[in-house]
Design a protein around this motif. Structure first.
Motif, mmCIF file in Angstrom:
data_model
loop_
_atom_site.group_PDB
_atom_site.id
_atom_site.type_symbol
_atom_site.label_atom_id
_atom_site.label_comp_id
_atom_site.label_asym_id
_atom_site.label_seq_id
_atom_site.Cartn_x
_atom_site.Cartn_y
_atom_site.Cartn_z
ATOM 1 N N THR A 126 2.302 9.734 9.163
ATOM 2 C CA THR A 126 2.505 9.729 10.597
ATOM 3 C C THR A 126 2.743 11.166 11.037
ATOM 4 O OG1 THR A 126 3.464 7.509 10.543
ATOM 5 C CG2 THR A 126 3.878 8.837 12.510
ATOM 6 N N ILE A 127 1.853 11.661 11.876
ATOM 7 C CA ILE A 127 1.856 13.076 12.262
ATOM 8 C C ILE A 127 2.204 13.184 13.738
ATOM 9 C CG2 ILE A 127 0.479 15.185 12.425
ATOM 10 C CD1 ILE A 127 -1.289 14.062 10.195
ATOM 11 N N ILE A 181 -5.844 5.980 11.818
ATOM 12 C CA ILE A 181 -5.606 4.538 11.754
ATOM 13 C C ILE A 181 -5.124 4.021 13.114
ATOM 14 C CG2 ILE A 181 -4.233 2.723 10.671
ATOM 15 C CD1 ILE A 181 -4.112 4.573 8.169
ATOM 16 N N SER A 182 -4.205 4.729 13.722
ATOM 17 C CA SER A 182 -3.700 4.346 15.043
ATOM 18 C C SER A 182 -3.075 5.556 15.704
ATOM 19 C CB SER A 182 -2.670 3.214 14.937
ATOM 20 O OG SER A 182 -1.505 3.665 14.265
ATOM 21 N N ASN A 200 -6.733 -2.186 21.845
ATOM 22 C CA ASN A 200 -7.501 -1.369 22.779
ATOM 23 C C ASN A 200 -8.586 -0.585 22.047
ATOM 24 O OD1 ASN A 200 -8.434 -0.040 25.054
ATOM 25 N ND2 ASN A 200 -6.367 0.338 25.855
ATOM 26 N N PRO A 201 -9.512 -1.261 21.400
ATOM 27 C CA PRO A 201 -10.535 -0.593 20.587
ATOM 28 C C PRO A 201 -11.455 0.336 21.375
ATOM 29 C CG PRO A 201 -11.038 -2.934 20.832
ATOM 30 C CD PRO A 201 -9.642 -2.740 21.341
ATOM 31 N N GLU A 202 -11.708 0.025 22.656
ATOM 32 C CA GLU A 202 -12.561 0.910 23.453
ATOM 33 C C GLU A 202 -11.905 2.273 23.637
ATOM 34 O OE1 GLU A 202 -15.847 0.409 25.702
ATOM 35 O OE2 GLU A 202 -15.887 -0.104 23.575
ATOM 36 N N LEU A 203 -10.618 2.282 23.923
ATOM 37 C CA LEU A 203 -9.897 3.550 24.064
ATOM 38 C C LEU A 203 -9.803 4.262 22.723
ATOM 39 C CD1 LEU A 203 -8.388 5.512 25.855
ATOM 40 C CD2 LEU A 203 -6.311 4.141 25.538
ATOM 41 N N PHE A 204 -9.615 3.496 21.657
ATOM 42 C CA PHE A 204 -9.577 4.075 20.309
ATOM 43 C C PHE A 204 -10.893 4.800 20.012
ATOM 44 C CE2 PHE A 204 -9.771 3.388 15.539
ATOM 45 C CZ PHE A 204 -8.746 4.263 15.237
ATOM 46 N N VAL A 221 -1.029 7.786 13.144
ATOM 47 C CA VAL A 221 -0.988 7.370 11.747
ATOM 48 C C VAL A 221 -2.372 7.610 11.161
ATOM 49 C CG1 VAL A 221 -0.600 5.470 10.139
ATOM 50 C CG2 VAL A 221 0.766 5.632 12.240
ATOM 51 N N VAL A 222 -2.427 8.375 10.065
ATOM 52 C CA VAL A 222 -3.715 8.725 9.460
ATOM 53 C C VAL A 222 -3.688 8.396 7.972
ATOM 54 C CG1 VAL A 222 -3.962 10.615 11.122
ATOM 55 C CG2 VAL A 222 -3.088 11.106 8.826
ATOM 56 N N LYS A 223 -4.870 8.331 7.399
ATOM 57 C CA LYS A 223 -4.981 8.075 5.970
ATOM 58 C C LYS A 223 -4.489 9.281 5.176
ATOM 59 C CE LYS A 223 -9.172 5.326 6.716
ATOM 60 N NZ LYS A 223 -10.643 5.279 6.487
#
Length: 477
Positions: A126-127, A181-182, A200-204, A221-223
């Motif tokens: 988490t950054i 990821i989010s 909210n996949p469109e905004l993602f 949150v990233v891999k």
């Protein structure tokens, strides 16, 4: 307080706008009324944090230094009420010429949101929005993990991600946008929400390539990948060549078969004082390599005969240190980037001639030309439609950076950068001009930076930010 209430009432009624007042008046209202809404540790100042380039930099009236994501949301809501522009900043390295704050807006400084944490299994990080690449790498190294980041230590980690996200590990991990990821996002209505493939996949989709047009990311949150000390090492450094070797170096890079563990940069750069003579410099990189495997992987460069070789096996937290000189803040640095498919030696000689003519001017010795080349197999194995980032098909990114203090050089600096870009574009091998948004100047047509994603981005923009509050970064409206 009576004056402030009068000011706000008229502003909300649409009778007055922020531009009807001096920057001092607007700043005073922001300072007096927003401060009570902010969390402990946040503060407001009239002095903005230094930016990497002062050429057409943002010109805010006041700076809000936030300490929580709620401070970000509160500041957005306040700016909307006041009808004043705002801009979020983390690393302050963006060099685009698209900022239009006109000394009556708010700069939201995200530096206080710089936490980087890891899950127990080290497979997610988490950054915070204020974390720089150097901060992120040190946290990952201390945790015994690897995270895909850019290659310049002083750049904001998430700022680089939102434009696409090239980096040393992309041959293994893909683009930065492929690793998100989010995100926690403050949107134009001042609300905070979690944005992901299922929420909210469109905004993602939109934010992963054009994020600053849709909201302010407060954390992501990233891999990440657990890694032993040996898995957190690479063979890298500088190979320096005399200028007469330029065409050979260019052709060698063009012909390299870059494996997932490899990348290479090419620079036109000063050799340093006292002469500041320009040289041709490359920085080969081989993940988990050593002198033997590195020399074998980049044999074609060694065959040309570098006059200096500083390559060595370096730990993860030192991979980027060779470029720390680029982190110097303050001088003027108008920059012109371009995506290209092929490196043509004769074109690079023409750019060299332009570069050396400008670089020899007193005070312009720090000027640079840069090319980045990565293994793209992993990145291209991911669908073009997975994110709004549009340039997976581009082989190389080049940029000409004029670096100087004296504004009297502005005209010549722009002529140099624009001419270099024209040379590259004239033989770029692409059906249409393409430029990585994080390397763009700001004078490009929007299709050049957003490509085929532009129409869909505009549709989402109308829904998410109908008032176009996020309008400072290659505005898609």
């Amino acid at each position: 307080m009576r004056i402030l209430r009068w000011f706000l009432a008229l502003t909300l009624a649409g009778i007055l706008k922020a531009e009807d007042f001096t920057s001092q008046q607007v700043a005073s209202k922001v300072q007096s009324d927003l401060t009570p809404k902010l969390s402990k540790g946040s503060f407001i100042t009239f002095k903005e944090p230094p930016r990497w380039s002062t050429f057409k930099a943002p010109d805010p009236a006041i700076v809000v230094n936030v300490k929580s994501e709620f401070d970000v949301a509160a500041t957005i809501m306040f700016c909307n009420l006041m009808k004043i522009p705002f801009l979020a900043q983390n690393g302050g390295n963006g060099w685009a010429t698209t900022f239009t704050m006109n000394n009556n807006g708010v700069l939201i400084n995200l530096a206080g949101l710089n936490q980087v944490t890891f899950s127990a299994d080290k497979k997610q990080a988490t950054i915070g929005a204020g974390a720089l690449i150097n901060t992120t790498i040190h946290a990952a190294n201390n945790a015994g993990a690897l995270v895909a980041t850019g290659n310049c230590n002083c750049v904001g980690t998430l700022g680089a991600y939102l434009g696409g996200g090239y980096g040393n590990l992309m041959g293994l991990f893909g683009f930065g946008v492929d690793n998100i990821i989010s995100m926690r996002v403050a949107t134009a209505d001042g609300k905070l929400q979690t944005v992901s493939a299922s929420s909210n996949p469109e905004l993602f989709w939109a934010m992963r390539g054009a994020g600053p047009n849709f909201g302010i990311v407060t954390s992501a949150v990233v891999k990440s990948k657990p890694a032993t000390p040996n898995e957190r090492s690479a063979w890298t450094g500088a190979l320096i060549f005399t200028p007469d070797k330029l065409e050979q170096v260019v052709q060698a890079i063009q012909d390299l078969d870059l494996k997932p563990e490899m990348n290479v940069f090419l620079y036109f750069i000063s050799s340093g004082p006292p002469s500041n003579d320009p040289v041709v410099l490359t920085t080969p990189f081989l993940y988990m390599g050593d002198a033997t495997s590195g020399r074998a992987a980049f044999a074609s460069l060694y065959e040309i005969g570098p006059i200096v070789d500083t390559t060595a096996v370096l730990p993860y937290d030192q991979w980027n240190t060779g470029g720390d000189g680029f982190c110097t803040r303050g001088p003027r640095k108008p920059s012109f980037g371009v995506g290209i498919q092929n490196m043509i030696p004769g074109d690079w000689r023409k750019v060299w001639d332009l570069y050396t003519a400008f670089q020899k001017k007193p005070g312009a010795e720090g000027s640079v030309v840069l090319l980045e080349a990565y293994s793209l197999t992993k990145a291209r194995s991911i669908s073009d439609s997975s994110a709004s980032f549009p340039h997976r098909g581009v082989n190389f990114n080049a940029v000409a950076i004029a670096w100087y203090e004296d504004p009297a050089y502005d005209g010549e600096a722009l002529a140099f950068g624009s001419a270099a870009r024209d040379i590259w574009r004239n033989s770029d091998g692409l059906a249409e001009n393409r430029t990585y948004i994080n390397f763009a100047n700001g004078d490009e047509d929007l299709l050049v930076v957003y490509g085929s994603s532009l129409a869909r981005l505009r549709t989402i923009k109308k829904r998410v930010d109908p008032g176009n509050k996020f309008n400072q970064w290659f505005n898609i409206v």
